[in-house]
Design a protein around this motif. Structure first.
Motif, PDB file in Angstrom:
ATOM      1  N   LEU A  95      13.442  40.831  71.010  1.00 11.49           N
ATOM      2  CA  LEU A  95      13.166  39.499  71.558  1.00 11.49           C
ATOM      3  C   LEU A  95      13.286  38.438  70.475  1.00 11.49           C
ATOM      4  N   VAL A  96      12.625  38.659  69.344  1.00  7.47           N
ATOM      5  CA  VAL A  96      12.626  37.646  68.282  1.00  7.47           C
ATOM      6  C   VAL A  96      14.027  37.473  67.726  1.00  7.47           C
ATOM      7  N   PHE A  97      14.741  38.590  67.563  1.00  8.89           N
ATOM      8  CA  PHE A  97      16.090  38.504  67.008  1.00  8.89           C
ATOM      9  C   PHE A  97      17.013  37.764  67.977  1.00  8.89           C
ATOM     10  N   SER A  98      16.898  38.053  69.273  1.00  6.12           N
ATOM     11  CA  SER A  98      17.720  37.347  70.252  1.00  6.12           C
ATOM     12  C   SER A  98      17.407  35.857  70.240  1.00  6.12           C
ATOM     13  N   LEU A  99      16.113  35.532  70.193  1.00 10.32           N
ATOM     14  CA  LEU A  99      15.720  34.113  70.191  1.00 10.32           C
ATOM     15  C   LEU A  99      16.287  33.416  68.968  1.00 10.32           C
ATOM     16  N   PHE A 100      16.099  34.048  67.810  1.00 10.98           N
ATOM     17  CA  PHE A 100      16.562  33.426  66.562  1.00 10.98           C
ATOM     18  C   PHE A 100      18.069  33.211  66.599  1.00 10.98           C
ATOM     19  N   MET A 101      18.809  34.256  66.957  1.00  9.92           N
ATOM     20  CA  MET A 101      20.275  34.141  66.956  1.00  9.92           C
ATOM     21  C   MET A 101      20.745  33.133  67.996  1.00  9.92           C
ATOM     22  N   PHE A 102      20.112  33.160  69.174  1.00  6.34           N
ATOM     23  CA  PHE A 102      20.529  32.244  70.244  1.00  6.34           C
ATOM     24  C   PHE A 102      20.312  30.803  69.812  1.00  6.34           C
ATOM     25  N   PHE A 156      11.076  28.405  64.965  1.00 10.55           N
ATOM     26  CA  PHE A 156      10.824  28.985  66.285  1.00 10.55           C
ATOM     27  C   PHE A 156      10.543  30.479  66.163  1.00 10.55           C
ATOM     28  N   ALA A 157      11.336  31.145  65.328  1.00 10.11           N
ATOM     29  CA  ALA A 157      11.156  32.593  65.163  1.00 10.11           C
ATOM     30  C   ALA A 157       9.816  32.897  64.483  1.00 10.11           C
ATOM     31  N   VAL A 158       9.472  32.106  63.454  1.00  8.26           N
ATOM     32  CA  VAL A 158       8.209  32.348  62.740  1.00  8.26           C
ATOM     33  C   VAL A 158       7.024  32.180  63.679  1.00  8.26           C
ATOM     34  N   LEU A 159       7.041  31.087  64.439  1.00  5.86           N
ATOM     35  CA  LEU A 159       5.918  30.842  65.349  1.00  5.86           C
ATOM     36  C   LEU A 159       5.857  31.920  66.427  1.00  5.86           C
ATOM     37  N   THR A 160       7.030  32.343  66.900  1.00  3.32           N
ATOM     38  CA  THR A 160       7.056  33.437  67.876  1.00  3.32           C
ATOM     39  C   THR A 160       6.372  34.670  67.296  1.00  3.32           C
ATOM     40  N   CYS A 161       6.705  34.975  66.032  1.00  4.37           N
ATOM     41  CA  CYS A 161       6.094  36.140  65.385  1.00  4.37           C
ATOM     42  C   CYS A 161       4.581  35.986  65.311  1.00  4.37           C
ATOM     43  N   MET A 178      22.059  40.614  56.972  1.00  4.61           N
ATOM     44  CA  MET A 178      21.059  39.710  56.399  1.00  4.61           C
ATOM     45  C   MET A 178      20.225  39.066  57.490  1.00  4.61           C
ATOM     46  N   SER A 179      20.890  38.613  58.572  1.00  4.48           N
ATOM     47  CA  SER A 179      20.119  37.971  59.643  1.00  4.48           C
ATOM     48  C   SER A 179      19.194  38.992  60.289  1.00  4.48           C
ATOM     49  N   TYR A 180      19.685  40.211  60.446  1.00  7.14           N
ATOM     50  CA  TYR A 180      18.866  41.281  61.025  1.00  7.14           C
ATOM     51  C   TYR A 180      17.640  41.543  60.161  1.00  7.14           C
ATOM     52  N   GLU A 181      17.860  41.706  58.870  1.00  7.07           N
ATOM     53  CA  GLU A 181      16.734  42.035  57.990  1.00  7.07           C
ATOM     54  C   GLU A 181      15.820  40.839  57.799  1.00  7.07           C
ATOM     55  N   PHE A 182      16.412  39.643  57.825  1.00  4.81           N
ATOM     56  CA  PHE A 182      15.619  38.415  57.707  1.00  4.81           C
ATOM     57  C   PHE A 182      14.584  38.348  58.829  1.00  4.81           C
ATOM     58  N   VAL A 183      15.056  38.528  60.062  1.00  4.22           N
ATOM     59  CA  VAL A 183      14.146  38.466  61.205  1.00  4.22           C
ATOM     60  C   VAL A 183      13.187  39.647  61.183  1.00  4.22           C
ATOM     61  N   ALA A 184      13.703  40.823  60.788  1.00  3.44           N
ATOM     62  CA  ALA A 184      12.840  42.008  60.742  1.00  3.44           C
ATOM     63  C   ALA A 184      11.680  41.792  59.769  1.00  3.44           C
ATOM     64  N   ASN A 185      11.983  41.239  58.602  1.00  2.57           N
ATOM     65  CA  ASN A 185      10.920  40.991  57.615  1.00  2.57           C
ATOM     66  C   ASN A 185       9.937  39.943  58.106  1.00  2.57           C
TER      67      ASN A 185
END
Lengths: 196, 258
Positions: B96-103, B242-247, B73-80
């Motif tokens: 990068l975005v997935f690492s940032l989000f999870m970290f 943070f992840a959204v703005l990064t995207c 879910m976290s993977y697909e959440f960030v992917a979407n």
């Protein structure tokens, strides 16, 4: 990195001051009561930056090389599997439809065949019955003809006898009425004329 | 002596939880790069997040277990998130975005455990992460579009007379991105933890005044409980933001003309 370098300038002064009264203590906020607010304590920045770079870098590499291909693979396998299952379900449905159609076809064929057989049997039986009837009729006609012929023969024979009988009868009657002898030829002619 | 003073102060001082203490002293070229409690929790964050993602997906179940579902879910959440914001080409930045989000998510959540250090409550950490994002945007944008990347600062369809003004505003807003990105996360974590500590501190201080104090402590206790829930929400929300703005910023690197 420019941040780290910039703060490195300030760090050189601060730890020096710290070392004067804290000895070998590593600089940190608590010891300098009323000191800097910890998040703004630039002396901790190099350490934080270095360890963040190490930990986050390793984390990034680990996710990129190991975790993400794995999760991506799992999801792809699942997607393929679902697509494959849907395909085979569609194929099986098509097969089921085909067999239903074949079954219907066979049923229709069988029904047509059975109708044909029944019709044939009916025709055969009817033909046989017709033949027999014709035979019987022929026989009956034959017999009828024979009977008619015999009747005709009988009648003609009878008719032949009628003259003689009438002659005899007439002779007898005349004899009874007139008496004496009767001319048989005259009687015969009279009877003959009457009959004609 | 210092240690004991620290413990005594830790009772009510809301700032104490942000102090960085050296665990293993390290000095390289005059720089203090000691392994500190902050470093320890960075390692813990990375270890927990990495181990969770690694072991929950170890069976590669076609039908996922609960833990595997969380990872997926976290993977697909960030992917979407990334696909929606930056399109298909944006997926090259997915690691990068997935690492940032999870970290950030795990660091924030780990910070919610009592006595644990919150890595993201330090501006330098969030600023470094924000610089990583903006640096990626600038370097990739320059590599891909060359000087065309500067179109980012010149929106379409504005009168020529306004161009200098608009460019100035765009440049300022671009430069303020790493600041707003890092300060948002840092300030949220810092303020949340301070508030929590202050209210929790009320409970202990009030209960020292006998029965009336204990009765009076009910309200701050309720507040502490409510704030704890809120902080869990904020922990997730800030990682998400943070992840959204990064995207969105990465989208600028890919499509500067828009």
């Amino acid at each position: 990195m420019f941040v780290a370098e910039a703060y490195a300038q300030t760090t050189t002064a601060a730890p020096a001051a710290a070392e004067t009264h804290a000895g070998t203590e590593v600089p940190h906020g608590a010891e300098h009561g009323g000191g800097v607010f910890p998040p703004f304590d630039a002396r901790t920045y190099p350490s934080q930056l270095l360890w963040l770079a190490i930990t986050f870098g390793l984390f990034y590499l680990f996710l990129q090389k190991v975790v993400m291909p794995r999760i991506g693979g799992i999801l792809e396998v699942r997607r393929d599997r679902i697509a494959h299952d849907l395909d085979s379900a569609a194929r099986m449905k098509a097969e089921a439809d085909a067999s239903i159609a074949a079954y219907e076809q066979e049923l229709a064929d069988a029904r047509a065949k059975s109708n044909k057989i029944a019709q044939d049997a009916r025709d055969t039986v009817k033909a046989a019955a017709d033949a027999e009837r014709k035979q019987v009729e022929a026989r009956l006609n034959e017999r009828l003809a024979k009977a008619e012929a015999s009747i005709a023969a009988t009648r003609s024979a009878a008719m032949k006898d009628v003259g003689a009988i009438a002659q005899e009868t007439a002779t007898a009657i005349v004899q009874a009425l007139v008496g004496g002898s009767v001319d048989k030829t005259a009687v015969a002619n009279a009877v003959k004329s009457v009959r004609e | 002596m210092n240690g004991r003073e620290g413990v005594k102060v830790a009772g009510t001082d809301p700032i104490h939880q942000f102090q960085i203490r050296s665990l293993v002293d390290l000095h390289v070229g005059g720089l203090d790069v000691s392994f500190t409690n902050s470093s320890l929790f960075m390692v813990a964050t990375v270890a927990i997040a990495g181990a969770f993602l690694y072991y929950s997906t170890a069976t590669r179940g076609l039908i996922p277990s609960r833990m595997q579902s969380v990872s997926e879910m976290s993977y697909e959440f960030v992917a979407n998130l990334l696909r929606d914001a930056a399109g298909k080409e944006g997926m090259r930045f997915f690691p990068l975005v997935f690492s940032l989000f999870m970290f950030i998510l795990v660091a924030n959540l780990l910070g919610m455990v009592p006595y644990f250090f919150t890595v993201t409550s330090h501006i330098i950490v969030t600023f470094a992460l924000a610089l990583l994002v903006i640096g990626t945007v600038v370097i990739y944008g320059m590599m891909k579009h060359g000087l065309g990347f500067l179109k980012l600062f010149v929106p379409h369809g504005i009168p020529a007379a306004l161009v200098p003004l608009v460019v100035l505003i765009e440049v300022i807003s671009f430069l303020s991105r790493p600041i707003s990105l890092s300060v948002r996360l840092f300030a949220n974590m810092l303020a949340g933890h301070i508030t929590l500590k202050v209210f929790a501190g009320f409970v202990t201080s009030l209960s020292a005044f006998g029965a009336i104090g204990v009765a009076g402590a009910i309200l701050p206790l309720a507040m502490t409980v409510a704030l704890t829930g809120l902080e869990f929400l904020v922990a997730f929300l800030q990682a998400y933001v943070f992840a959204v703005l990064t995207c969105m910023y990465l989208n600028d690197a890919l499509h500067p003309g828009h």
